[in-house]
Write a protein that holds these residues in place. Structure first.
Motif, PDB file in Angstrom:
ATOM      1  N   LYS A   9     -13.896   0.595  -1.052  1.00 13.72           N
ATOM      2  CA  LYS A   9     -14.118   0.467   0.396  1.00 13.72           C
ATOM      3  C   LYS A   9     -13.025  -0.393   1.033  1.00 13.72           C
ATOM      4  CE  LYS A   9     -17.523  -0.737   3.929  1.00 13.72           C
ATOM      5  NZ  LYS A   9     -16.478  -1.342   4.781  1.00 13.72           N
ATOM      6  N   THR A  10     -12.674  -1.494   0.370  1.00  8.17           N
ATOM      7  CA  THR A  10     -11.611  -2.354   0.895  1.00  8.17           C
ATOM      8  C   THR A  10     -10.300  -1.576   0.992  1.00  8.17           C
ATOM      9  OG1 THR A  10     -12.647  -4.278  -0.117  1.00  8.17           O
ATOM     10  CG2 THR A  10     -10.332  -4.497   0.507  1.00  8.17           C
ATOM     11  N   PHE A  11     -10.034  -0.773  -0.028  1.00 12.52           N
ATOM     12  CA  PHE A  11      -8.815   0.031  -0.054  1.00 12.52           C
ATOM     13  C   PHE A  11      -8.768   0.988   1.137  1.00 12.52           C
ATOM     14  CE2 PHE A  11      -6.650   3.928  -1.716  1.00 12.52           C
ATOM     15  CZ  PHE A  11      -5.384   3.394  -1.809  1.00 12.52           C
ATOM     16  N   LEU A  68       0.827  -1.203   0.000  1.00 11.97           N
ATOM     17  CA  LEU A  68       0.000   0.000   0.000  1.00 11.97           C
ATOM     18  C   LEU A  68       0.867   1.260   0.000  1.00 11.97           C
ATOM     19  CD1 LEU A  68      -2.670  -1.136   2.604  1.00 11.97           C
ATOM     20  CD2 LEU A  68      -3.102  -0.710   0.179  1.00 11.97           C
ATOM     21  N   HIS A  69       1.884   1.271   0.866  1.00 11.22           N
ATOM     22  CA  HIS A  69       2.770   2.428   0.970  1.00 11.22           C
ATOM     23  C   HIS A  69       3.466   2.694  -0.373  1.00 11.22           C
ATOM     24  CE1 HIS A  69       6.623   4.447   1.746  1.00 11.22           C
ATOM     25  NE2 HIS A  69       6.007   5.050   2.748  1.00 11.22           N
ATOM     26  N   ASP A  70       4.040   1.645  -0.972  1.00  8.14           N
ATOM     27  CA  ASP A  70       4.783   1.821  -2.221  1.00  8.14           C
ATOM     28  C   ASP A  70       3.864   2.233  -3.364  1.00  8.14           C
ATOM     29  OD1 ASP A  70       6.961   1.113  -0.793  1.00  8.14           O
ATOM     30  OD2 ASP A  70       7.316  -0.812  -1.758  1.00  8.14           O
ATOM     31  N   THR A  71       2.612   1.726  -3.365  1.00 13.08           N
ATOM     32  CA  THR A  71       1.665   2.106  -4.410  1.00 13.08           C
ATOM     33  C   THR A  71       1.309   3.580  -4.299  1.00 13.08           C
ATOM     34  OG1 THR A  71       0.731  -0.135  -4.462  1.00 13.08           O
ATOM     35  CG2 THR A  71      -0.604   1.624  -5.397  1.00 13.08           C
ATOM     36  N   LEU A  72       1.022   4.045  -3.097  1.00 10.40           N
ATOM     37  CA  LEU A  72       0.717   5.461  -2.885  1.00 10.40           C
ATOM     38  C   LEU A  72       1.919   6.327  -3.251  1.00 10.40           C
ATOM     39  CD1 LEU A  72      -1.205   5.210   0.499  1.00 10.40           C
ATOM     40  CD2 LEU A  72      -2.175   5.914  -1.693  1.00 10.40           C
ATOM     41  N   GLU A  73       3.112   5.859  -2.926  1.00 15.69           N
ATOM     42  CA  GLU A  73       4.324   6.606  -3.255  1.00 15.69           C
ATOM     43  C   GLU A  73       4.497   6.704  -4.765  1.00 15.69           C
ATOM     44  OE1 GLU A  73       7.419   8.903  -2.575  1.00 15.69           O
ATOM     45  OE2 GLU A  73       6.590   7.860  -0.834  1.00 15.69           O
ATOM     46  N   THR A  74       4.287   5.590  -5.452  1.00 19.02           N
ATOM     47  CA  THR A  74       4.475   5.548  -6.902  1.00 19.02           C
ATOM     48  C   THR A  74       3.526   6.492  -7.617  1.00 19.02           C
ATOM     49  OG1 THR A  74       5.237   3.254  -6.810  1.00 19.02           O
ATOM     50  CG2 THR A  74       4.408   4.040  -8.933  1.00 19.02           C
ATOM     51  N   GLY A 124      -0.117   9.495  -4.292  1.00 16.72           N
ATOM     52  CA  GLY A 124      -1.352   9.596  -3.516  1.00 16.72           C
ATOM     53  C   GLY A 124      -2.608   9.631  -4.353  1.00 16.72           C
ATOM     54  N   ASP A 125      -2.493   9.366  -5.653  1.00 11.90           N
ATOM     55  CA  ASP A 125      -3.658   9.383  -6.541  1.00 11.90           C
ATOM     56  C   ASP A 125      -4.497   8.124  -6.291  1.00 11.90           C
ATOM     57  OD1 ASP A 125      -5.342   8.884  -8.907  1.00 11.90           O
ATOM     58  OD2 ASP A 125      -4.284  10.581  -9.793  1.00 11.90           O
ATOM     59  N   ILE A 126      -5.706   8.296  -5.729  1.00 14.07           N
ATOM     60  CA  ILE A 126      -6.561   7.172  -5.351  1.00 14.07           C
ATOM     61  C   ILE A 126      -6.977   6.354  -6.567  1.00 14.07           C
ATOM     62  CG2 ILE A 126      -8.729   6.500  -4.252  1.00 14.07           C
ATOM     63  CD1 ILE A 126      -6.697   7.592  -2.321  1.00 14.07           C
ATOM     64  N   ALA A 127      -7.384   7.032  -7.624  1.00 15.69           N
ATOM     65  CA  ALA A 127      -7.870   6.327  -8.810  1.00 15.69           C
ATOM     66  C   ALA A 127      -6.783   5.431  -9.404  1.00 15.69           C
ATOM     67  CB  ALA A 127      -8.362   7.330  -9.854  1.00 15.69           C
ATOM     68  N   GLU A 128      -5.570   5.963  -9.502  1.00 13.01           N
ATOM     69  CA  GLU A 128      -4.467   5.174 -10.048  1.00 13.01           C
ATOM     70  C   GLU A 128      -4.123   4.007  -9.133  1.00 13.01           C
ATOM     71  OE1 GLU A 128      -2.979   5.302 -12.839  1.00 13.01           O
ATOM     72  OE2 GLU A 128      -3.688   7.178 -13.699  1.00 13.01           O
ATOM     73  N   ALA A 129      -4.166   4.250  -7.820  1.00 13.90           N
ATOM     74  CA  ALA A 129      -3.849   3.182  -6.863  1.00 13.90           C
ATOM     75  C   ALA A 129      -4.879   2.056  -6.951  1.00 13.90           C
ATOM     76  CB  ALA A 129      -3.802   3.749  -5.447  1.00 13.90           C
ATOM     77  N   LEU A 130      -6.156   2.404  -7.049  1.00 15.56           N
ATOM     78  CA  LEU A 130      -7.209   1.391  -7.155  1.00 15.56           C
ATOM     79  C   LEU A 130      -7.056   0.584  -8.440  1.00 15.56           C
ATOM     80  CD1 LEU A 130     -10.299   3.437  -5.910  1.00 15.56           C
ATOM     81  CD2 LEU A 130      -9.227   1.505  -4.743  1.00 15.56           C
ATOM     82  N   LEU A 131      -6.717   1.266  -9.515  1.00 14.92           N
ATOM     83  CA  LEU A 131      -6.533   0.588 -10.791  1.00 14.92           C
ATOM     84  C   LEU A 131      -5.360  -0.392 -10.720  1.00 14.92           C
ATOM     85  CD1 LEU A 131      -7.643   0.553 -13.731  1.00 14.92           C
ATOM     86  CD2 LEU A 131      -5.892   2.236 -14.291  1.00 14.92           C
ATOM     87  N   HIS A 132      -4.318   0.017 -10.040  1.00 14.02           N
ATOM     88  CA  HIS A 132      -3.126  -0.818  -9.926  1.00 14.02           C
ATOM     89  C   HIS A 132      -3.357  -2.016  -9.007  1.00 14.02           C
ATOM     90  CE1 HIS A 132       1.141  -1.804  -9.728  1.00 14.02           C
ATOM     91  NE2 HIS A 132       1.045  -1.818  -8.412  1.00 14.02           N
ATOM     92  N   LEU A 133      -4.032  -1.790  -7.871  1.00 18.17           N
ATOM     93  CA  LEU A 133      -4.211  -2.852  -6.876  1.00 18.17           C
ATOM     94  C   LEU A 133      -5.378  -3.778  -7.194  1.00 18.17           C
ATOM     95  CD1 LEU A 133      -3.623  -0.719  -3.646  1.00 18.17           C
ATOM     96  CD2 LEU A 133      -2.070  -2.417  -4.614  1.00 18.17           C
ATOM     97  N   LYS A 134      -6.320  -3.271  -8.013  1.00 20.31           N
ATOM     98  CA  LYS A 134      -7.487  -4.082  -8.420  1.00 20.31           C
ATOM     99  C   LYS A 134      -8.293  -4.569  -7.203  1.00 20.31           C
ATOM    100  CE  LYS A 134      -5.378  -5.802 -12.715  1.00 20.31           C
ATOM    101  NZ  LYS A 134      -4.156  -4.987 -12.638  1.00 20.31           N
ATOM    102  N   HIS A 169      -3.770   0.458   8.496  1.00 17.85           N
ATOM    103  CA  HIS A 169      -2.315   0.655   8.507  1.00 17.85           C
ATOM    104  C   HIS A 169      -1.916   2.109   8.736  1.00 17.85           C
ATOM    105  CE1 HIS A 169      -1.508  -3.468   7.322  1.00 17.85           C
ATOM    106  NE2 HIS A 169      -2.380  -3.360   6.340  1.00 17.85           N
ATOM    107  N   ASN A 170      -2.884   2.962   9.045  1.00 17.66           N
ATOM    108  CA  ASN A 170      -2.620   4.371   9.345  1.00 17.66           C
ATOM    109  C   ASN A 170      -1.868   5.068   8.215  1.00 17.66           C
ATOM    110  OD1 ASN A 170      -2.738   6.699  10.938  1.00 17.66           O
ATOM    111  ND2 ASN A 170      -0.762   6.287  11.893  1.00 17.66           N
ATOM    112  N   LEU A 171      -2.338   4.854   6.991  1.00 15.40           N
ATOM    113  CA  LEU A 171      -1.768   5.498   5.819  1.00 15.40           C
ATOM    114  C   LEU A 171      -2.744   6.539   5.280  1.00 15.40           C
ATOM    115  CD1 LEU A 171      -0.302   2.369   3.989  1.00 15.40           C
ATOM    116  CD2 LEU A 171       1.009   4.162   5.127  1.00 15.40           C
ATOM    117  N   LYS A 172      -2.229   7.711   4.944  1.00 13.46           N
ATOM    118  CA  LYS A 172      -3.074   8.792   4.446  1.00 13.46           C
ATOM    119  C   LYS A 172      -2.597   9.209   3.050  1.00 13.46           C
ATOM    120  CE  LYS A 172      -3.728  10.481   9.158  1.00 13.46           C
ATOM    121  NZ  LYS A 172      -3.480  11.597  10.098  1.00 13.46           N
ATOM    122  N   PRO A 173      -3.449   9.090   2.034  1.00 18.67           N
ATOM    123  CA  PRO A 173      -3.039   9.446   0.666  1.00 18.67           C
ATOM    124  C   PRO A 173      -2.471  10.854   0.556  1.00 18.67           C
ATOM    125  CG  PRO A 173      -5.132   8.293   0.629  1.00 18.67           C
ATOM    126  CD  PRO A 173      -4.832   8.554   2.068  1.00 18.67           C
TER     127      PRO A 173
END
Length: 446
Positions: free
Chosen positions: A428-430, A405-411, A414-424, A437-441
């Protein structure tokens, strides 16, 4: 440069026999011990740069351990102090921990207990002193992080920058991705006579293809459909200052022709303008590869290449300046600590070896990501001291998930749409996982 390996211990104990016996054990363990029978003589020899840890008895005649802790914290709040207590003093020792003591050990104690605490405290102290030295070097030199270090390659580059900072020639800066080419460009600008004027950095590869000419050279009101106002381009914005063209090899050939005119004539012709405009600027350009190869491939005009190639600088990759990696890591870790807002794990021999031996293909950028993960405990928590997993399966899975999650947000910044597309995964689960994990986009947005 390597991480300093500190071994100094200031031992303050009023019991002569116990002090002598403990000092002998510590010296046999490879530590350098200074002994004191009371607090005042110790204070006379300990300063804010003391390269080690203080071990003090809690109950002593005159100034006791709590009072000594207060004095030492005034001197240096980051100096680790370990208190030795009697069995009946544990509550007071806990209070001292709340007041800033690093640790306490209760008599009678196994020597290994104190030794392990000392090793951790010395590692922490080494990092603090290294960060201070780095901050002082950065402040005095006025350098950006990628240019810090004492390797032969980086010292030679700094010397060349100082030599040509005021030259009127344009400069071509070569280097791998993430090596710090823009830092070289900024150093050239801020070391020379143009430093009070604008420094304009343009990523040629990120400019919209249909608007790149307008972005660079500007346009007049009504020059084309949608031109509702006059636009000043990046080149004109750099007037009297410095224009940095990053990834110049990605510039379309049609635009390279116009950029060549800027280099040769020092003038621009905005879209829709009747006459050209003179500009006084220095042009710095960078590429991730060899521009000569780009010329051979037809991606860069030969005349543009020779015009830019008046002076060529090369930013060395980390694998060519390995002795600088610990220093750079210390600086990056200090920044990451502020962002992570947590306790930094100890820097073990395994981490030191990784820093000095890893190939670092992503250079400073990759090292920065490693420092951020390390500050969050993601790099240190996976293995115990003998390379065996130190936590259960559930915890290790959780750590692995947090790292992804951390590396995806970093990459994706913090773009939510791109992160969701990447993580599939569902939105809500995201968000549930981010909360767990106390992560804030927002912390990752650039």
């Amino acid at each position: 440069m390597d991480f300093p390996r500190l071994d100094a211990v200031a031992l303050i104990e009023d019991d002569d026999d116990f002090r002598a016996a403990l000092a002998e054990r510590l010296e046999l363990a490879g530590l350098s011990v200074r002994t004191f029978h009371s607090a005042n003589p110790a204070l006379a020899e300990i300063d804010a740069d003391f390269p080690g840890v203080v071990v003090s008895d809690l109950r002593m005649p005159g100034m006791d351990g709590r009072q000594l802790l207060t004095r030492l914290q005034t001197l240096d709040s980051a100096l680790p102090v370990i208190l030795i207590t009697g069995h009946g003093d544990i509550a007071e020792a806990v209070a001292a921990m709340s007041a800033g003591a690093y640790d306490f050990v209760a008599k009678p104690f196994a020597f290994e207990r104190l030794h392990e605490s000392l090793k951790r405290a010395l590692e922490k102290r080494a990092l603090v002193l290294d960060n201070r030295r780095l901050a002082a070097l950065s402040s005095e030199a006025g350098l950006e992080l990628p240019l810090l270090g004492e390797s032969r390659a980086i010292r030679a580059l700094r010397a060349t920058i100082a030599q040509i900072a005021d030259a009127r020639m344009d400069v071509l800066i070569e280097g791998e991705t993430g090596a710090g080419k823009e830092a070289v460009a900024r150093a050239l600008h801020y070391s020379g006579r143009r430093r009070p004027q604008p420094f304009v950095a343009v990523n040629c590869g990120a400019l919209p293809e249909g608007l790149i000419e307008s972005e660079l050279f500007g346009h007049e009101l009504g020059a084309f459909a949608g031109a509702m106002r006059r636009r000043v381009g990046h080149v004109e914005r750099a007037h009297n200052g410095t224009l940095f063209l990053d990834a110049v090899d990605s510039m379309p050939l049609s635009v390279q022709v116009k950029m060549l005119r800027v280099l040769e004539e020092r003038e621009i012709h905005p879209i829709g303008a009747d006459t050209p405009r003179a500009v006084d600027l220095r042009v710095l350009a960078s590429s991730t590869g060899d521009l000569g190869e780009a010329v051979a491939d037809g991606r860069v005009r030969e005349d543009l290449y020779y015009r830019l190639n008046a002076v060529r600088l090369r930013m060395p990759p980390l694998r060519e300046r390995r002795e600088d990696v610990p220093l750079l890591f210390a600086c990056l870790l200090a920044r990451a600590q502020v962002r992570a807002d947590g306790v930094t794990p100890p820097i073990t021999d395994a981490v030191r070896s990784h820093l000095l031996e890893a190939p670092w293909p992503g250079n400073i950028r990759e090292l920065s990501h490693f420092a951020q993960r390390f500050a969050l405990g993601l790099e240190a928590a996976d293995e115990g001291p003998h390379g065996e997993p130190d936590s259960g399966l559930s915890e290790r899975v959780s750590q692995f998930e947090r790292r992804i999650l951390h590396d995806t947000l970093e990459t994706f910044g913090g773009d939510i749409a791109e992160a969701l597309l990447h993580l599939k995964i569902p939105r809500k689960t995201f968000y549930d996982k981010l909360k767990r994990h106390n992560l804030k986009p927002g912390d990752f947005r650039r």
